[in-house]
Write an enzyme that holds these catalytic residues in place. Structure first.
Site, mmCIF file in Angstrom:
data_model
loop_
_atom_site.group_PDB
_atom_site.id
_atom_site.type_symbol
_atom_site.label_atom_id
_atom_site.label_comp_id
_atom_site.label_asym_id
_atom_site.label_seq_id
_atom_site.Cartn_x
_atom_site.Cartn_y
_atom_site.Cartn_z
ATOM 1 N N GLU A 47 127.008 40.231 7.113
ATOM 2 C CA GLU A 47 126.476 40.541 8.580
ATOM 3 C C GLU A 47 125.071 40.546 8.617
ATOM 4 O O GLU A 47 124.387 40.299 9.355
ATOM 5 C CB GLU A 47 127.175 41.622 9.342
ATOM 6 C CG GLU A 47 128.701 41.475 9.554
ATOM 7 C CD GLU A 47 128.685 40.436 10.697
ATOM 8 O OE1 GLU A 47 127.844 40.180 11.168
ATOM 9 O OE2 GLU A 47 129.989 40.003 10.827
ATOM 10 N N TYR A 128 125.457 46.565 16.564
ATOM 11 C CA TYR A 128 126.198 45.345 16.378
ATOM 12 C C TYR A 128 126.706 45.274 14.899
ATOM 13 O O TYR A 128 127.885 45.268 14.671
ATOM 14 C CB TYR A 128 125.673 44.092 16.446
ATOM 15 C CG TYR A 128 126.330 42.917 15.869
ATOM 16 C CD1 TYR A 128 127.489 42.384 16.756
ATOM 17 C CD2 TYR A 128 125.985 42.318 14.508
ATOM 18 C CE1 TYR A 128 128.188 41.455 16.076
ATOM 19 C CE2 TYR A 128 126.627 41.482 13.976
ATOM 20 C CZ TYR A 128 127.888 40.968 14.667
ATOM 21 O OH TYR A 128 128.603 39.963 14.023
ATOM 22 N N ASP A 146 128.181 39.552 19.432
ATOM 23 C CA ASP A 146 126.992 39.058 18.812
ATOM 24 C C ASP A 146 126.851 37.652 19.906
ATOM 25 O O ASP A 146 127.343 37.898 21.060
ATOM 26 C CB ASP A 146 127.299 38.287 17.482
ATOM 27 C CG ASP A 146 128.333 37.012 17.431
ATOM 28 O OD1 ASP A 146 129.055 37.209 18.507
ATOM 29 O OD2 ASP A 146 128.359 36.687 16.518
ATOM 30 N N CYS A 202 133.563 27.627 22.836
ATOM 31 C CA CYS A 202 132.864 28.299 23.562
ATOM 32 C C CYS A 202 131.378 28.048 23.476
ATOM 33 O O CYS A 202 130.533 29.015 23.458
ATOM 34 C CB CYS A 202 133.135 29.720 24.204
ATOM 35 S SG CYS A 202 132.888 29.827 25.764
ATOM 36 N N CYS A 209 136.521 23.420 27.072
ATOM 37 C CA CYS A 209 137.202 24.152 27.799
ATOM 38 C C CYS A 209 138.802 23.526 27.577
ATOM 39 O O CYS A 209 139.856 24.590 27.677
ATOM 40 C CB CYS A 209 137.084 24.150 29.169
ATOM 41 S SG CYS A 209 135.353 24.966 29.522
ATOM 42 N N CYS A 212 140.541 25.233 24.839
ATOM 43 C CA CYS A 212 140.283 26.916 24.714
ATOM 44 C C CYS A 212 141.596 27.573 24.915
ATOM 45 O O CYS A 212 142.150 27.514 26.042
ATOM 46 C CB CYS A 212 139.272 27.537 25.791
ATOM 47 S SG CYS A 212 138.875 29.073 25.740
ATOM 48 N N CYS A 218 139.660 32.079 32.455
ATOM 49 C CA CYS A 218 138.056 31.927 32.623
ATOM 50 C C CYS A 218 137.796 31.692 33.802
ATOM 51 O O CYS A 218 137.906 30.547 34.309
ATOM 52 C CB CYS A 218 137.670 30.894 31.407
ATOM 53 S SG CYS A 218 135.857 30.785 31.493
#
Length: 348
Positions: A47, A128, A146, A202, A209, A212, A218
């Site tokens: 990270e 985060y 993020d 995304c 889409c 997804c 959405c």
């Protein structure tokens, strides 16, 4: 403008995303299989490296660090100079110094703390990263937000206020996704599923889409806004700075280097001198360009070769000198100029 309270009332089911993740997850070197316990050291290391850096760039650095420092205790006992040298080229060098400070603090604690509020007290760990380590390594019921998660949430809830001002609004909307019992039962997998959804489906410019798992939930897709969100405020043009560096080589192709002070730009890193280190026949080797977070830099490069380096000089072989990217660009330019000059001398 933020999404209305009614639009936030219906949350996409976490189970749909987790089912998608089980079949479409990215296989990354710092990840374990879904449901398996993660090593907090590896989660934290990845990270920190991934902050403002893409996955493809991080992979080889992650492998080098694990080979050199398999545990946080071994990283803690290393010198900060060695850590910075291994980090060279990865950028944002304050991360390397904080990485070492954090390793020392964690080693003194006997291991990584599992509470978010304690993780946030460690050097280089912000909200985060604390949430990412907490969720992935310790199963804390939090969602790290993020850029990928931010984009997914902005589209899911059709939040049209521009970034960076909308960050708190988007983060609050994303946090509501953790209300789902399935997300709470597997917070690490859910967080990584969100990362992967944003990274592979995304995506910023042309979201896919049609594949997804949350497309029917959405609001941006339903209202035709998917390709326009999140809205980003226009960035001010970066100021430009100009400087010079000097590439001094000896006959064995060692380069003269200096070490920067521990704080500030390129802190603690090996760099080329900014003034002529010796009297020599300096050649112009052109200019190199580099973009930092807050400014763009043009460096004019000068190069010379000497038979013997000054006795007290810090030096390293050209090919293995652990330099930041901007200094590596300048060194390469200097070497090209000197090689061209040397070849010219050998011509009949």
């Amino acid at each position: 403008m933020r999404a209305s309270s009614s639009s936030l009332s219906s949350l996409p089911p976490a189970r749909k995303l987790l089912n998608w993740y089980s079949g479409h997850r990215r296989h990354l070197p710092w990840r374990v299989e879904p449901g398996e316990p993660a090593d907090p050291y590896r989660v934290w290391l990845s990270e920190i490296m991934l902050q403002q850096t893409v996955v493809a760039t991080v992979k080889p650095y992650y492998a080098k660090f694990l080979a050199a420092y398999p545990t946080v205790q071994e990283l803690a006992t290393a010198s900060v100079e060695d850590v910075c040298a291994l980090w060279a080229g990865l950028g944002y060098y304050a991360r390397a110094r904080n990485l070492h400070k954090c390793a020392v603090a964690v080693a003194e604690l006997g291991g990584f703390p599992n509470r978010i509020e304690v993780l946030r007290t460690l050097p280089g760990i912000g909200p985060y990263t604390a949430n990412a380590v907490g969720a992935i390594a310790f199963g804390q019921k939090v969602l790290p937000v993020d850029g990928n998660v931010e984009r997914v949430a902005a589209r899911l809830f059709a939040i049209t206020a521009p970034l960076p001002g909308a960050k708190k609004t988007i983060a609050a909307a994303a946090a509501r996704l953790m209300e789902d019992e399935d997300a709470q039962a597997a917070p690490g997998d859910f967080a990584q599923a969100m990362f992967d959804l944003g990274a592979t489906v995304c995506v910023p410019k042309s979201p896919n889409c049609f594949i997804c798992p949350w497309s029917t939930h959405c609001q941006a897709k339903a209202t035709g806004l998917a390709t326009t969100l999140p809205v980003k405020a226009k960035k001010a043009e970066r100021p430009r700075r100009v400087g010079s560096v000097y590439v001094l080589l000896d006959r064995q192709d060692n380069v003269l280097l200096l070490r920067r002070p521990p704080r500030g730009l390129l802190g603690g890193m090996l760099v080329l001198p900014e003034v002529p280190p010796v009297k020599a026949r300096w050649r112009h080797a052109g200019a190199v360009e580099h973009v930092f977070t807050h400014f763009a830099l043009t460096l004019w490069v000068h190069a010379a070769r000497v038979d013997v380096m000054p006795e007290e000089a810090l030096r390293a072989p050209v090919g293995s000198a652990a330099l930041p990217s901007v200094m590596r660009k300048a060194l390469d330019a200097g070497c090209r100029a000197l090689n061209h000059a040397d070849n010219g001398k050998r011509s009949p």
